[in-house]
Design an enzyme around this catalytic site. Structure first.
Site, short mmCIF file in Angstrom:
data_model
loop_
_atom_site.label_atom_id
_atom_site.label_comp_id
_atom_site.label_asym_id
_atom_site.label_seq_id
_atom_site.Cartn_x
_atom_site.Cartn_y
_atom_site.Cartn_z
CE1 TYR A 145 -3.67 2.27 -0.07
CE2 TYR A 145 -3.88 2.09 2.32
CZ TYR A 145 -4.32 2.60 1.12
OH TYR A 145 -5.41 3.44 1.09
CG ASP A 181 8.67 -2.72 7.39
OD1 ASP A 181 8.57 -1.48 7.37
OD2 ASP A 181 8.12 -3.45 6.53
CB ILE A 182 9.28 1.87 11.49
CG1 ILE A 182 10.58 1.48 12.17
CG2 ILE A 182 8.43 2.73 12.42
CD1 ILE A 182 11.52 2.65 12.42
N GLY A 183 6.12 0.56 10.63
CA GLY A 183 4.92 0.78 9.83
C GLY A 183 4.85 -0.25 8.73
CB THR A 205 1.39 -2.67 12.07
OG1 THR A 205 0.19 -2.10 11.53
CG2 THR A 205 1.03 -3.95 12.80
CB ILE A 206 -0.83 1.67 14.92
CG1 ILE A 206 -0.97 2.40 13.58
CG2 ILE A 206 0.43 2.12 15.65
CD1 ILE A 206 -1.18 3.90 13.73
CD GLU A 209 -9.35 -6.57 10.57
OE1 GLU A 209 -9.04 -7.34 9.64
OE2 GLU A 209 -10.31 -6.77 11.33
CB CYS A 366 -4.37 10.72 -4.11
SG CYS A 366 -4.88 11.09 -2.41
#
Length: 395
Positions: A145, A181-183, A205-206, A209, A366
Site C-alpha cells: 500500500y 520495518d516501522i509501519g 504496526t498500529i 487487522e 490523489c
C-alpha cells in the site's frame, strides 16, 4: 491588439470577481474553472457536471472539504476526476478559495500534537482496519500500500515487485541480517525480504487487522509482527538491527514528532547499519493537511518537506542518497482505482454508495495531485556514521 492575460493576471482577475457581491456563486466558480479550461456541464471528460443547484455555494464556502463532500453526496460528477483535480491544483485554484476549515486545520497543527500516542491509533482503526479482503481486492498480491516503481514496467504487480526489490538492494540486504520495518502494513517488504534475501524481520504496526493477517501470510518465515507504536519500541536501545526501513508510514508521524522518530531509529540501527525512509512529501513545510483527507481518509496525517526531514535527522544520521519518483504514484493510484471499481459489486452491500464515491474521490484526487506535482515521493538512505568508502545506489 488582444493578448491572453498571464496566469498571475488571471488569478488577480478571479480574486476581484470573488469580491463582486453581484456575481452569483455559480458564475464565480465558472470563471475560476475557465482559467484551467474546465467548463460546468461541458461535454469533455474533465468538465464538471452539476446535479445540485447549491454545489457552487458549498464549494466556495468550504473549499476542498465542500468539494469532496459534495461529490460524496452526489451533487456533481466528472468522468475524469483525476484530470479535473490535476488542472485545479496545477493552477493553484485551491489557494484562491481560502476557507475556515483550512485555517482551523493549520491552527490545530500548530497548537496540538495531532500525532501523539493516543491519537496515533485512530488512523489504524479508521483506515487500515477497513477490511483485509477490501485491500486485497484493490492492491497487488504483495499487499503493498505505497507507491510502485514503474521505471521498466506497465503493470501494478511488476511495479510493486520492482519497488520492493529496489528497497532491498538499496539496503544491501544479506542473508542473516535483521531488518526492522516501522509501519510494516501487511508485511509486504518483510515477506519479500525474507523469501528473497534470507533476512530476519520484525515489523511494527498500529493496525490489528494488518498484524493478524500479515502473521498468517508470513507463517513459516522468520518474520514477526508487533502491534506497537514506534515510540514505545526499544526505549532502552538494547535491540539493534543491521537494517531499518519505513515505507509509507512517516506521513503519520507529524513534524512535532519527527526528531523523536529519528532518535528511535538511531537507537535501533547498528552503528554500521543503514536506514531507508520512503515517504510522500510536500515542497514546502507548514502546509496544513487537506481538511477532506484529514476528516475522511487519514486522520491527523501530515506530509513532511525535505527540509523538515533534514533538520530532524541531521544530529543522528548522514544522508547517503535521495531519490524522487513521485510521478510514479499517478499510475499506482489509477491502478488501485481500476481494481477497486472492478471489485466494488462484492463490497457494495457492506459499505454503500457514499463510501464508494468517497473512495473514488480519494484515489483519483490523489492521482491528480501527483500529476500536478503538488505531492512528492522520496526514498532517502541514511547511515549513522557514513557507509565506508561511500554509498553506491543499487538501481
Amino acid at each position: 491588439m488582444f493578448t491572453s492575460p498571464s496566469s498571475e493576471t488571471r488569478s488577480a482577475m478571479a480574486r476581484r470577481r470573488w469580491k463582486r457581491p453581484s456575481a452569483s456563486a455559480s458564475q464565480l466558480m465558472s470563471d475560476l474553472l475557465a482559467e484551467v479550461d474546465v467548463k460546468i456541464n461541458g461535454g469533455r471528460s474533465y468538465d464538471m457536471l452539476i446535479h445540485h443547484p447549491q454545489t457552487a455555494e458549498r464549494i466556495l464556502a468550504c473549499g476542498s472539504l465542500g468539494l469532496g463532500e459534495s461529490y460524496m453526496d452526489g451533487w456533481w460528477d466528472c468522468p475524469r476526476l483525476d484530470e479535473f483535480i490535476a488542472r485545479i491544483l496545477a493552477a493553484r485554484l485551491d489557494e484562491q478559495v481560502n476557507n475556515f476549515s483550512v485555517l482551523m486545520q493549520g491552527l490545530r497543527a500548530r497548537l496540538f500534537n495531532l500525532q501523539n500516542i493516543r491519537r496515533a491509533w485512530r488512523v489504524g482503526e479508521h483506515h487500515y482496519d477497513l477490511g483485509n479482503d477490501f485491500f486485497a481486492a484493490m492492491l497487488d498480491s504483495h499487499l503493498t500500500y505505497s507507491c510502485g516503481y514503474w521505471a521498466e514496467t506497465n503493470s501494478l504487480e511488476a511495479a510493486q515487485t520492482a519497488k520492493l526489490d529496489l528497497i532491498c538492494r538499496k539496503l544491501g540486504l544479506q542473508p542473516g541480517m535483521r531488518l526492522l520495518d516501522i509501519g510494516c502494513g501487511w508485511g509486504s517488504l518483510m515477506k519479500f525480504a525474507a523469501e528473497n534475501y534470507g533476512v530476519q524481520c520484525l515489523g511494527l504496526t498500529i493496525s490489528r487487522e494488518q498484524a493478524e493477517h500479515g502473521s498468517l501470510r508470513c507463517a513459516g518465515l522468520p518474520v514477526e509482527f508487533r502491534l506497537q507504536d514506534y515510540r514505545e519500541f526499544n526505549r532502552s536501545g538494547h535491540q539493534r538491527f543491521e537494517r531499518v526501513a519505513s515505507v509509507g508510514m512517516f506521513e503519520h508521524v507529524g513534524r512535532k514528532n519527527h526528531q523523536g522518530f529519528f532518535e528511535m531509529v538511531r537507537r535501533s540501527v547498528s552503528d554500521d547499519g543503514v536506514f531507508l525512509l520512503h515517504t510522500i512529501g510536500r515542497n514546502a513545510g507548514r502546509i496544513p493537511t487537506d481538511p477532506w483527507i484529514d476528516r475522511h481518509i487519514f486522520p491527523n496525517c501530515e506530509l513532511p518537506s525535505l527540509s523538515q526531514i533534514f533538520d530532524s535527522c541531521e544530529q543522528g544520521f548522514l544522508i547517503e542518497d535521495v531519490q524522487h519518483f513521485g510521478a510514479d504514484y499517478d499510475p499506482t493510484l489509477l491502478a488501485w482505482h481500476e481494481r477497486f471499481e472492478q471489485a466494488w459489486p462484492s463490497f457494495a452491500p457492506r459499505y454503500g454508495e457514499r463510501f464508494r464515491r468517497m473512495w473514488r474521490f480519494y484515489l483519483l484526487a490523489c492521482a491528480g495531485s501527483f500529476r500536478a506535482r503538488v505531492n512528492q515521493l522520496w526514498q532517502l538512505v541514511l547511515s549513522p556514521k557514513g557507509v565506508p568508502c561511500g554509498y553506491r545506489r543499487q538501481l
